[in-house]
Design a protein around this motif. Structure first.
Motif, PDB file in Angstrom:
ATOM      1  N   TRP A 100       0.851  -1.179   0.000  1.00  0.00           N
ATOM      2  CA  TRP A 100       0.000   0.000   0.000  1.00  0.00           C
ATOM      3  C   TRP A 100       0.888   1.229   0.000  1.00  0.00           C
ATOM      4  O   TRP A 100       1.765   1.354   0.843  1.00  0.00           O
ATOM      5  CB  TRP A 100      -0.852   0.037   1.274  1.00  0.00           C
ATOM      6  N   THR A 102       1.214   5.321   0.667  1.00  0.00           N
ATOM      7  CA  THR A 102       0.567   6.215   1.630  1.00  0.00           C
ATOM      8  C   THR A 102      -0.684   6.833   1.019  1.00  0.00           C
ATOM      9  O   THR A 102      -1.727   6.933   1.670  1.00  0.00           O
ATOM     10  CB  THR A 102       1.546   7.315   2.068  1.00  0.00           C
ATOM     11  N   TYR A 105      -3.494   4.242   0.811  1.00  0.00           N
ATOM     12  CA  TYR A 105      -3.971   3.950   2.157  1.00  0.00           C
ATOM     13  C   TYR A 105      -4.891   5.064   2.645  1.00  0.00           C
ATOM     14  O   TYR A 105      -5.974   4.805   3.171  1.00  0.00           O
ATOM     15  CB  TYR A 105      -2.775   3.781   3.097  1.00  0.00           C
ATOM     16  N   GLN A 109      -9.385   5.164   3.337  1.00  0.00           N
ATOM     17  CA  GLN A 109      -9.837   5.266   4.727  1.00  0.00           C
ATOM     18  C   GLN A 109     -11.303   5.686   4.889  1.00  0.00           C
ATOM     19  O   GLN A 109     -11.999   5.120   5.732  1.00  0.00           O
ATOM     20  CB  GLN A 109      -8.916   6.194   5.527  1.00  0.00           C
ATOM     21  N   PRO A 134      -6.301  -2.424  -2.223  1.00  0.00           N
ATOM     22  CA  PRO A 134      -5.854  -1.069  -2.581  1.00  0.00           C
ATOM     23  C   PRO A 134      -6.564  -0.607  -3.852  1.00  0.00           C
ATOM     24  O   PRO A 134      -6.876  -1.414  -4.721  1.00  0.00           O
ATOM     25  CB  PRO A 134      -4.355  -1.224  -2.828  1.00  0.00           C
TER      26      PRO A 134
END
Length: 185
Positions: A100, A102, A105, A109, A134
């Motif tokens: 993943w 940044t 990720y 969220q 992802p």
């Protein structure tokens, strides 16, 4: 368990004194080594103090600044220990078998948080481990809709507070606790 115990012991600290603060701080440190989400406890304790114990008066919270600073000091000590003992501050997931970035990720969220909200309201499809893939692209429609949906949650909370002012502290605390607790995940 350590997280909630620490929060309960904080409440007892306010009523009964330093002995319970030591127990609360010990529980907080133990909780961090069990589940990294415990990193959020100092903020949650501030929210509890401000919304429920201090009657939303900052000067009342500041009367207990030494108590709050103790939680931040324990957090700093635990993070420093973890950094030097394990070589990292948090489990970055680099051993999870999937890579993943940044950006990917962070982009996913809101959909994860909305899924948790849905599971709290409609507990169907509960499982220990939810597989989240992802995103192929950062601007996928599902991700954009998730961001829009997540931005609607505080708006809904604000509307509830306006319609039922007697519930405002509970609604604000619920939203803050959810957001803060899910932030490091």
């Amino acid at each position: 368990a350590f997280y909630l115990l620490s929060l309960i012991l904080f409440l007892m600290t306010v009523e009964r004194g330093t002995f319970f603060l030591v127990l609360s701080l010990s529980s907080f440190a133990a909780g961090f080594f069990c589940k990294e989400t415990a990193v959020t406890l100092p903020v949650v304790i501030l929210a509890v103090d401000y919304l429920f114990l201090s009657g939303r008066k900052l000067e009342e919270v500041l009367k207990r600044k030494h108590v709050h600073l103790a939680y931040w000091a324990v957090l700093a000590a635990v993070l420093i220990f973890r950094r030097y003992a394990l070589g990292e501050l948090a489990d970055t997931g680099k051993h999870a078998g999937q890579y993943w970035t940044t950006a990917s990720y962070l982009a996913v969220q809101p959909s994860v948080i909305l899924k948790y909200l849905k599971l709290m309201l409609v507990p169907v499809g509960q499982t220990i481990d939810h597989q989240i893939l992802p995103p192929g692209r950062i601007f996928e429609p599902r991700l954009i809709l998730s961001w829009i949906g997540l931005l609607c949650v505080p708006l809904a909370g604000w509307r509830v507070c306006k319609k039922w002012p007697q519930l405002s502290a509970q609604v604000i605390f619920g939203l803050v606790w959810m957001a803060i607790t899910l932030a490091p995940t």
